[in-house]
Motif scaffolding. Structure first.
Motif, PDB file in Angstrom:
ATOM      1  N   VAL A 152       0.882  -1.181   0.000  1.00  0.00           N
ATOM      2  CA  VAL A 152       0.000   0.000   0.000  1.00  0.00           C
ATOM      3  C   VAL A 152       0.912   1.221   0.000  1.00  0.00           C
ATOM      4  O   VAL A 152       1.839   1.319   0.806  1.00  0.00           O
ATOM      5  N   SER A 153       0.658   2.156  -0.927  1.00  0.00           N
ATOM      6  CA  SER A 153       1.543   3.333  -1.028  1.00  0.00           C
ATOM      7  C   SER A 153       1.359   4.252   0.187  1.00  0.00           C
ATOM      8  O   SER A 153       0.343   4.191   0.883  1.00  0.00           O
ATOM      9  N   HIS A 154       2.350   5.126   0.397  1.00  0.00           N
ATOM     10  CA  HIS A 154       2.321   6.037   1.537  1.00  0.00           C
ATOM     11  C   HIS A 154       1.036   6.878   1.558  1.00  0.00           C
ATOM     12  O   HIS A 154       0.348   6.955   2.579  1.00  0.00           O
ATOM     13  N   GLY A 155       0.707   7.485   0.430  1.00  0.00           N
ATOM     14  CA  GLY A 155      -0.456   8.380   0.389  1.00  0.00           C
ATOM     15  C   GLY A 155      -1.758   7.641   0.674  1.00  0.00           C
ATOM     16  O   GLY A 155      -2.619   8.139   1.408  1.00  0.00           O
ATOM     17  N   HIS A 156      -1.916   6.447   0.098  1.00  0.00           N
ATOM     18  CA  HIS A 156      -3.125   5.672   0.361  1.00  0.00           C
ATOM     19  C   HIS A 156      -3.195   5.258   1.825  1.00  0.00           C
ATOM     20  O   HIS A 156      -4.264   5.281   2.438  1.00  0.00           O
ATOM     21  N   ALA A 157      -2.036   4.871   2.377  1.00  0.00           N
ATOM     22  CA  ALA A 157      -2.012   4.456   3.783  1.00  0.00           C
ATOM     23  C   ALA A 157      -2.370   5.636   4.696  1.00  0.00           C
ATOM     24  O   ALA A 157      -3.102   5.476   5.677  1.00  0.00           O
ATOM     25  N   VAL A 158      -1.901   6.828   4.356  1.00  0.00           N
ATOM     26  CA  VAL A 158      -2.214   8.021   5.152  1.00  0.00           C
ATOM     27  C   VAL A 158      -3.715   8.336   5.067  1.00  0.00           C
ATOM     28  O   VAL A 158      -4.342   8.698   6.067  1.00  0.00           O
ATOM     29  N   ALA A 159      -4.283   8.161   3.867  1.00  0.00           N
ATOM     30  CA  ALA A 159      -5.726   8.385   3.707  1.00  0.00           C
ATOM     31  C   ALA A 159      -6.505   7.421   4.602  1.00  0.00           C
ATOM     32  O   ALA A 159      -7.422   7.821   5.331  1.00  0.00           O
ATOM     33  N   MET A 160      -6.127   6.135   4.564  1.00  0.00           N
ATOM     34  CA  MET A 160      -6.800   5.151   5.426  1.00  0.00           C
ATOM     35  C   MET A 160      -6.615   5.527   6.896  1.00  0.00           C
ATOM     36  O   MET A 160      -7.560   5.468   7.697  1.00  0.00           O
ATOM     37  N   GLY A 161      -5.393   5.931   7.243  1.00  0.00           N
ATOM     38  CA  GLY A 161      -5.086   6.316   8.628  1.00  0.00           C
ATOM     39  C   GLY A 161      -5.926   7.507   9.068  1.00  0.00           C
ATOM     40  O   GLY A 161      -6.449   7.528  10.191  1.00  0.00           O
ATOM     41  N   MET A 162      -6.097   8.491   8.184  1.00  0.00           N
ATOM     42  CA  MET A 162      -6.911   9.662   8.545  1.00  0.00           C
ATOM     43  C   MET A 162      -8.371   9.265   8.742  1.00  0.00           C
ATOM     44  O   MET A 162      -9.034   9.749   9.660  1.00  0.00           O
ATOM     45  N   GLY A 163      -8.870   8.381   7.858  1.00  0.00           N
ATOM     46  CA  GLY A 163     -10.253   7.911   7.985  1.00  0.00           C
ATOM     47  C   GLY A 163     -10.456   7.237   9.338  1.00  0.00           C
ATOM     48  O   GLY A 163     -11.427   7.525  10.053  1.00  0.00           O
ATOM     49  N   ILE A 164      -9.525   6.352   9.701  1.00  0.00           N
ATOM     50  CA  ILE A 164      -9.661   5.599  10.960  1.00  0.00           C
ATOM     51  C   ILE A 164      -9.566   6.539  12.166  1.00  0.00           C
ATOM     52  O   ILE A 164     -10.386   6.485  13.094  1.00  0.00           O
ATOM     53  N   ILE A 165      -8.601   7.455  12.157  1.00  0.00           N
ATOM     54  CA  ILE A 165      -8.434   8.382  13.288  1.00  0.00           C
ATOM     55  C   ILE A 165      -9.632   9.329  13.393  1.00  0.00           C
ATOM     56  O   ILE A 165     -10.086   9.659  14.500  1.00  0.00           O
ATOM     57  N   ALA A 166     -10.142   9.768  12.241  1.00  0.00           N
ATOM     58  CA  ALA A 166     -11.289  10.683  12.274  1.00  0.00           C
ATOM     59  C   ALA A 166     -12.502   9.991  12.909  1.00  0.00           C
ATOM     60  O   ALA A 166     -13.165  10.555  13.786  1.00  0.00           O
ATOM     61  N   ARG A 167     -12.769   8.741  12.491  1.00  0.00           N
ATOM     62  CA  ARG A 167     -13.926   8.032  13.061  1.00  0.00           C
ATOM     63  C   ARG A 167     -13.717   7.720  14.546  1.00  0.00           C
ATOM     64  O   ARG A 167     -14.624   7.855  15.363  1.00  0.00           O
ATOM     65  N   ALA A 168     -12.480   7.327  14.898  1.00  0.00           N
ATOM     66  CA  ALA A 168     -12.190   7.026  16.308  1.00  0.00           C
ATOM     67  C   ALA A 168     -12.331   8.292  17.160  1.00  0.00           C
ATOM     68  O   ALA A 168     -12.822   8.243  18.290  1.00  0.00           O
ATOM     69  N   SER A 169     -11.904   9.435  16.619  1.00  0.00           N
ATOM     70  CA  SER A 169     -11.991  10.699  17.360  1.00  0.00           C
ATOM     71  C   SER A 169     -13.449  11.090  17.572  1.00  0.00           C
ATOM     72  O   SER A 169     -13.824  11.553  18.657  1.00  0.00           O
ATOM     73  N   ALA A 170     -14.267  10.900  16.517  1.00  0.00           N
ATOM     74  CA  ALA A 170     -15.691  11.233  16.651  1.00  0.00           C
ATOM     75  C   ALA A 170     -16.344  10.296  17.672  1.00  0.00           C
ATOM     76  O   ALA A 170     -17.077  10.747  18.561  1.00  0.00           O
ATOM     77  N   ALA A 171     -16.027   8.991  17.581  1.00  0.00           N
ATOM     78  CA  ALA A 171     -16.639   8.026  18.511  1.00  0.00           C
ATOM     79  C   ALA A 171     -16.199   8.285  19.949  1.00  0.00           C
ATOM     80  O   ALA A 171     -16.906   7.948  20.893  1.00  0.00           O
ATOM     81  N   SER A 172     -15.020   8.909  20.134  1.00  0.00           N
ATOM     82  CA  SER A 172     -14.529   9.202  21.491  1.00  0.00           C
ATOM     83  C   SER A 172     -14.986  10.573  21.975  1.00  0.00           C
ATOM     84  O   SER A 172     -14.627  10.988  23.077  1.00  0.00           O
ATOM     85  N   GLY A 173     -15.673  11.304  21.115  1.00  0.00           N
ATOM     86  CA  GLY A 173     -16.155  12.631  21.510  1.00  0.00           C
ATOM     87  C   GLY A 173     -15.108  13.733  21.385  1.00  0.00           C
ATOM     88  O   GLY A 173     -15.309  14.843  21.875  1.00  0.00           O
ATOM     89  N   TYR A 174     -13.990  13.457  20.704  1.00  0.00           N
ATOM     90  CA  TYR A 174     -12.969  14.507  20.540  1.00  0.00           C
ATOM     91  C   TYR A 174     -13.331  15.476  19.422  1.00  0.00           C
ATOM     92  O   TYR A 174     -12.841  16.583  19.355  1.00  0.00           O
ATOM     93  N   CYS A 175     -14.162  15.006  18.494  1.00  0.00           N
ATOM     94  CA  CYS A 175     -14.670  15.911  17.456  1.00  0.00           C
ATOM     95  C   CYS A 175     -16.095  15.479  17.133  1.00  0.00           C
ATOM     96  O   CYS A 175     -16.528  14.391  17.537  1.00  0.00           O
ATOM     97  N   GLY A 176     -16.803  16.327  16.414  1.00  0.00           N
ATOM     98  CA  GLY A 176     -18.183  15.968  16.054  1.00  0.00           C
ATOM     99  C   GLY A 176     -18.197  14.925  14.937  1.00  0.00           C
ATOM    100  O   GLY A 176     -17.224  14.798  14.184  1.00  0.00           O
ATOM    101  N   ASP A 177     -19.320  14.206  14.826  1.00  0.00           N
ATOM    102  CA  ASP A 177     -19.486  13.247  13.727  1.00  0.00           C
ATOM    103  C   ASP A 177     -19.326  13.937  12.378  1.00  0.00           C
ATOM    104  O   ASP A 177     -18.823  13.352  11.424  1.00  0.00           O
ATOM    105  N   ASP A 178     -19.809  15.187  12.304  1.00  0.00           N
ATOM    106  CA  ASP A 178     -19.749  15.900  11.024  1.00  0.00           C
ATOM    107  C   ASP A 178     -18.305  16.091  10.562  1.00  0.00           C
ATOM    108  O   ASP A 178     -18.002  16.002   9.377  1.00  0.00           O
TER     109      ASP A 178
END
Ligand SMILES: NC(=O)c1ccc[n+]([C@@H]2O[C@H](COP(=O)([O-])OP(=O)(O)OC[C@H]3O[C@@H](n4cnc5c(N)ncnc54)[C@H](O)[C@@H]3O)[C@@H](O)[C@H]2O)c1
Ligand SMILES: [Zn+2]
Length: 353
Positions: free
Chosen positions: A256-282
């Motif tokens: 998996v290329s660096h850029g694709h891996a970073v995109a996946m990583g951002m998706g996972i961190i964004a959802r985890a942050s929303a589920a933890s209440g660190y940011c809104g779902d939006d």
């Protein structure tokens, strides 16, 4: 041509614009006296742009040689570095000469490393030819090769003498490689710049907007590098999506290329942050939308257990805690220390959401 000045320990200009290959020699003359320049590139970029760059440099009075390594992340290792150093020595390159990185992040990272250690340091110029290198890796002075134990585990900090980004070279990039650079540009938007982010949120960006995107990303990165050149604080923000991203790269054996891996990583961190209440779902939904609009993935097939195990072997780990970059809203993120025991369950909120 637009120019962004980076006031790091060594100040330098980043020139961005169409047709700059033909002007590379003239631009280089403003930071180098006539000398020998060894152009380091990969075999793909060699076929596309090496002759034009060599001509421009020799027309400006430089004596030019070149070295090409097989294209791809697999070349970013100690063996290629050693081959480059031997080549520079055989060619009798001295401390008054220079080397030039022509290519993507791999050519830039390995050439910068070679410049940092050859004869204890010689000057180098970056000519990024991928969007990822233009918006991110060519600026800031981080150089590296990968070790068997992980990505970028050996390297030095060395700022280039100049960055010359000919935006015409981006026209030959395959769509998937272009998307890797878009991932880093979306990251910059999430970190610092809602207006930049909205370009990606509103749809697939057109190639005409790339010069603007590059200038904005380089300006933001420059500001961070000026504040924290050696990555002790604020610069760690640039790792948004990267702790998980590096784990994905490693688990996929760099398939998996660096850029694709970073995109996946951002998706996972964004959802985890929303589920933890660190940011809104939006906020998480907006990040996903910007990535998907631009043909980037937002999740991966690895489990939270696999990802956290791989992430904990990353060099960003400090004792019992690991620093994660958490989006709070678009344009604002913060560094958060997470206990290593809690990492898997945090990531799980992002892989299962
Ligand atoms: N130093 C830093 O601060 C920093 C930041 C981000 C990423 N990186 C590193 O950058 C690397 C990834 O960079 P990358 O995505 O540019 O990879 P890359 O250098 O391997 O380039 C990707 C592919 O595109 C080809 N290519 C390059 N320019 C082209 C062009 N104009 N037309 C057609 N094909 C072209 C290359 O030959 C290669 O096959 C990773 O190793 C990553 O760790 C470093
Ligand atoms: Zn990156």
């Amino acid at each position: 041509m637009t120019t962004v000045r980076i006031n790091a320990g060594r100040a330098y200009d980043v020139h961005i614009g169409a047709g700059l290959t033909a002007r590379a020699g003239e631009l280089a003359r403003s930071v180098l006296s006539p000398c020998r320049i060894c152009v380091i590139t990969d075999t793909t970029v060699q076929r596309l742009y090496l002759e034009a760059v060599k001509k421009s440099l020799s027309d400006a009075g430089f004596s030019v040689c070149s070295y090409a390594f097989p294209a791809g992340e697999q070349s970013k290792n100690m063996t290629t570095l050693s081959d480059i150093l031997e080549f520079l020595a055989e060619r009798g390159i001295t401390r008054s000469d220079a080397i030039l990185a022509l290519g993507g992040g791999v050519a830039g990272d390995i050439t910068g490393f070679a410049a940092g250690v050859f004869l204890r340091g010689i000057k180098f110029i970056q000519m990024p030819t991928t969007l990822l290198a233009a918006v991110d890796s060519s600026v800031g002075g981080k150089t590296a090769v990968d070790l068997k134990a992980g990505k970028n585990l050996a390297g030095v900090f060395l700022q280039p003498s100049m960055v010359i980004c000919d935006t015409d070279t981006l026209k030959t990039l395959p769509g998937e490689t272009l998307a890797c650079g878009i991932a880093e540009a979306i990251k910059t938007g999430v970190l610092f710049d809602e207006e930049l982010f909205s370009l990606f949120e509103n749809g697939r960006v057109s190639k005409d907007t790339l010069p603007f995107i590059i200038e904005r990303c380089v300006t933001h990165k420059g500001r961070v590098v000026e504040a924290d050149e050696f990555d002790r604080g604020e610069r760690q923000l640039l790792n948004l999506g990267h702790t998980v991203g590096h784990a994905i790269e490693k688990l996929s054996a760099y398939g998996v290329s660096h850029g694709h891996a970073v995109a996946m990583g951002m998706g996972i961190i964004a959802r985890a942050s929303a589920a933890s209440g660190y940011c809104g779902d939006d906020t998480a939904k907006r990040i996903e939308r910007a990535l998907i609009n631009n043909s980037l993935p937002v999740s991966c097939g690895f489990s939270a257990a696999e990802l956290s195990r791989a992430a904990l072997s990353d060099k960003k780990r400090k004792g019992d805690t690991i620093n994660l970059v958490i989006p709070e809203s678009i344009g604002r993120c913060r560094l958060m220390k997470i206990n290593i025991d809690g990492l898997e369950s945090f990531i799980k909120k992002g892989t299962e959401a």
